[in-house]
Scaffold this active site. Structure first.
Site, PDB file in Angstrom:
ATOM      1  N   CYS A  10      44.804 -14.327 -15.569  1.00  0.00           N
ATOM      2  CA  CYS A  10      43.636 -13.605 -16.068  1.00  0.00           C
ATOM      3  C   CYS A  10      42.918 -14.490 -17.090  1.00  0.00           C
ATOM      4  O   CYS A  10      43.534 -15.019 -18.013  1.00  0.00           O
ATOM      5  CB  CYS A  10      44.062 -12.298 -16.735  1.00  0.00           C
ATOM      6  SG  CYS A  10      42.694 -11.428 -17.543  1.00  0.00           S
ATOM      7  N   CYS A  13      40.608 -13.287 -21.730  1.00  0.00           N
ATOM      8  CA  CYS A  13      40.805 -13.458 -23.179  1.00  0.00           C
ATOM      9  C   CYS A  13      41.289 -14.870 -23.487  1.00  0.00           C
ATOM     10  O   CYS A  13      42.469 -15.074 -23.801  1.00  0.00           O
ATOM     11  CB  CYS A  13      41.831 -12.456 -23.695  1.00  0.00           C
ATOM     12  SG  CYS A  13      41.487 -10.753 -23.283  1.00  0.00           S
ATOM     13  N   CYS A  87      45.302  -2.995 -20.738  1.00  0.00           N
ATOM     14  CA  CYS A  87      44.642  -4.202 -21.254  1.00  0.00           C
ATOM     15  C   CYS A  87      44.499  -4.059 -22.754  1.00  0.00           C
ATOM     16  O   CYS A  87      44.147  -2.987 -23.252  1.00  0.00           O
ATOM     17  CB  CYS A  87      43.269  -4.372 -20.589  1.00  0.00           C
ATOM     18  SG  CYS A  87      42.278  -5.716 -21.293  1.00  0.00           S
ATOM     19  N   GLN A 211      26.046  -1.196 -25.135  1.00  0.00           N
ATOM     20  CA  GLN A 211      26.966  -2.186 -25.689  1.00  0.00           C
ATOM     21  C   GLN A 211      28.417  -1.735 -25.519  1.00  0.00           C
ATOM     22  O   GLN A 211      28.729  -0.558 -25.729  1.00  0.00           O
ATOM     23  CB  GLN A 211      26.666  -2.398 -27.175  1.00  0.00           C
ATOM     24  CG  GLN A 211      25.314  -3.026 -27.452  1.00  0.00           C
ATOM     25  CD  GLN A 211      25.317  -4.536 -27.328  1.00  0.00           C
ATOM     26  OE1 GLN A 211      26.286  -5.141 -26.876  1.00  0.00           O
ATOM     27  NE2 GLN A 211      24.218  -5.169 -27.715  1.00  0.00           N
ATOM     28  N   TYR A 240      12.385  -6.199 -24.981  1.00  0.00           N
ATOM     29  CA  TYR A 240      13.608  -6.140 -24.177  1.00  0.00           C
ATOM     30  C   TYR A 240      14.417  -4.915 -24.609  1.00  0.00           C
ATOM     31  O   TYR A 240      15.625  -5.003 -24.871  1.00  0.00           O
ATOM     32  CB  TYR A 240      14.463  -7.402 -24.358  1.00  0.00           C
ATOM     33  CG  TYR A 240      13.748  -8.718 -24.183  1.00  0.00           C
ATOM     34  CD1 TYR A 240      13.559  -9.271 -22.918  1.00  0.00           C
ATOM     35  CD2 TYR A 240      13.280  -9.441 -25.277  1.00  0.00           C
ATOM     36  CE1 TYR A 240      12.916 -10.494 -22.752  1.00  0.00           C
ATOM     37  CE2 TYR A 240      12.636 -10.665 -25.124  1.00  0.00           C
ATOM     38  CZ  TYR A 240      12.460 -11.184 -23.862  1.00  0.00           C
ATOM     39  OH  TYR A 240      11.826 -12.390 -23.697  1.00  0.00           O
ATOM     40  N   GLU A 261      10.036  -2.625 -21.954  1.00  0.00           N
ATOM     41  CA  GLU A 261      11.128  -2.928 -21.029  1.00  0.00           C
ATOM     42  C   GLU A 261      10.579  -2.935 -19.602  1.00  0.00           C
ATOM     43  O   GLU A 261       9.833  -2.034 -19.215  1.00  0.00           O
ATOM     44  CB  GLU A 261      12.236  -1.877 -21.169  1.00  0.00           C
ATOM     45  CG  GLU A 261      13.329  -1.945 -20.126  1.00  0.00           C
ATOM     46  CD  GLU A 261      14.074  -3.260 -20.101  1.00  0.00           C
ATOM     47  OE1 GLU A 261      14.240  -3.835 -18.997  1.00  0.00           O
ATOM     48  OE2 GLU A 261      14.473  -3.734 -21.190  1.00  0.00           O
ATOM     49  N   ASP A 309      15.910  -8.890 -28.273  1.00  0.00           N
ATOM     50  CA  ASP A 309      17.310  -9.033 -27.860  1.00  0.00           C
ATOM     51  C   ASP A 309      17.315  -9.382 -26.370  1.00  0.00           C
ATOM     52  O   ASP A 309      17.615  -8.542 -25.520  1.00  0.00           O
ATOM     53  CB  ASP A 309      18.065  -7.727 -28.127  1.00  0.00           C
ATOM     54  CG  ASP A 309      19.558  -7.841 -27.859  1.00  0.00           C
ATOM     55  OD1 ASP A 309      20.026  -8.960 -27.540  1.00  0.00           O
ATOM     56  OD2 ASP A 309      20.257  -6.824 -27.948  1.00  0.00           O
ATOM     57  N   CYS A 336      22.981 -13.024 -27.548  1.00  0.00           N
ATOM     58  CA  CYS A 336      24.370 -13.091 -27.095  1.00  0.00           C
ATOM     59  C   CYS A 336      24.696 -14.504 -26.612  1.00  0.00           C
ATOM     60  O   CYS A 336      25.776 -14.753 -26.094  1.00  0.00           O
ATOM     61  CB  CYS A 336      24.612 -12.079 -25.970  1.00  0.00           C
ATOM     62  SG  CYS A 336      23.548 -12.302 -24.539  1.00  0.00           S
TER      63      CYS A 336
END
Length: 380
Positions: A10, A13, A87, A211, A240, A261, A309, A336
């Site tokens: 995986c 992470c 998880c 989010q 946005y 948007e 954003d 981000c």
């Protein structure tokens, strides 16, 4: 933290074995290297409890040992599904819901979709959790419209996990890596759950953008609004805007808010969210942000503060030029992806903007990702 999934391949992470304080130092160094040329980078805002923070999870169905139905995530760089029961990043309720769906699907003898043979029925299950109400939304993604024994399936899922208050079937017959298709039907409940951010209630449906770390989203938005120094007298533009999260939270601190948007469905959700909360000083425009802002500037319209954003690809020179034409006093850029943000900041600097503050926020502990909030003002 010992994780058997990581040992099996995986890749979700990559920083899991690194102490959290070291993770924050690494992210701080990364942002400083990228953006330190513009202004001092403030210490990254981390989480007090950096575990089980995700409010959304997707589990993919597959079959092993003949017809044994499993669900989980793809191993890194492959299409081999690793079975997942728990998880460390999921809110525990997500794992409970996925387990309930998987058991009910087995009892209903549903077959997993095989993307090579184009056979089978169920493709994925998407689950969303509300931190406010502790309710769960389940979305079962199927390859066909007909779900045999749908009522029985719903009954079994609800018996195994009563926190699930709505179940939606999403139909995705396409050969695609996209999880969701374009049509859906509600099998049980209202088709959405509600959560709260910054004192504002939001409806979360199957396809809503929301989010995934609600605790740090509060930190992110609070940081952005503090940077804008909103005191109730300013006009705000939320570019946005998606389903209106930033704009609606900011509305309580501003004179007026305009959200722009291009996704029509997101705009409908934004309007509905404003109505739910009785927020009357905000309006939403369904348009391309660059085009809409250029038209506003041509009409002589202006705003005091712009929040932006954009997606990971960043903004565009056309959008930044349009914002510059409106001549706001402040621009708050949430990103981000600090790499594309750096590119955009260089463009803005050439237009006469100066970076005043840079604040990283760790939205995704144990991963490589970090968000940054940057305040820009026009040079005097």
């Amino acid at each position: 933290m010992d994780c058997k999934l990581k040992e099996k391949g995986c890749g979700g992470c990559p920083m899991l074995l690194m102490p959290y304080e070291e993770q924050l130092k690494k992210k701080q160094k990364y942002v400083k290297k990228l953006l330190g040329c513009f202004a001092k980078v403030q210490p990254v805002k981390g989480m007090e409890h950096p575990w089980h923070y995700r409010n959304k999870a997707i589990s993919t169905f597959a079959e092993i040992q003949g017809r044994q139905l499993i669900s989980g995530i793809y191993a890194s760089g492959s299409h081999y599904v690793l079975p997942v029961d728990t998880c460390f990043l999921h809110h525990p309720a997500l794992d409970e819901a996925i387990k309930a769906v998987r058991k009910a699907a087995r009892e209903c003898r549903y077959r997993a979709y095989d993307e090579d043979k184009k056979t089978g029925l169920i493709r994925h299950v998407l689950v969303r959790h509300s931190l406010k109400t502790d309710e769960l939304l389940v979305v079962l993604v199927t390859s066909e419209k007909v779900l045999p024994g749908a009522k029985d399936f719903v009954k079994r899922v609800r018996q195994k996990c009563p926190k699930i208050t709505t179940i939606v079937q999403n139909i995705n017959p396409r050969s695609t890596s996209a999880v969701l298709g374009f049509s859906e039907r509600v099998l049980y409940g209202r088709g959405f759950i509600e959560d709260c951010l910054g004192g504002v209630d939001f409806r979360i449906s199957a396809s809503s953008f929301y989010q995934v770390n609600p605790v740090q989203t509060e930190v992110l938005y609070k940081t952005a609004i503090e940077m804008a120094a909103l005191d109730g007298t300013q006009s705000v533009l939320d570019a946005y805007c998606g389903v209106g999260t930033i704009g609606l939270v900011a509305a309580g601190h501003a004179k007026s808010v305009i959200g722009i948007e291009r996704n029509g469905q997101a705009v409908k959700c934004a309007v509905e969210n404003a109505k739910i909360n009785g927020i009357q000083n905000v309006r939403f425009v369904n348009a391309d942000a660059s085009d809409a802002i250029q038209r506003m500037a041509a009409r002589g319209e202006c705003v005091d503060v712009v929040f932006m954003d954009p997606p990971r690809a960043g903004s565009t020179p056309q959008f930044l030029a349009a914002v510059n034409l409106m001549a706001p006093k402040k621009l708050v850029y949430i990103s981000c992806n600090p790499e594309t943000q750096k590119r955009d900041l260089e463009i803005l600097r050439k237009m006469g903007w100066k970076v005043r503050r840079i604040q990283p926020v760790d939205m995704f502990p144990h991963t490589d990702h970090v968000e940054t909030v940057v305040l820009l003002e026009r040079k005097s």
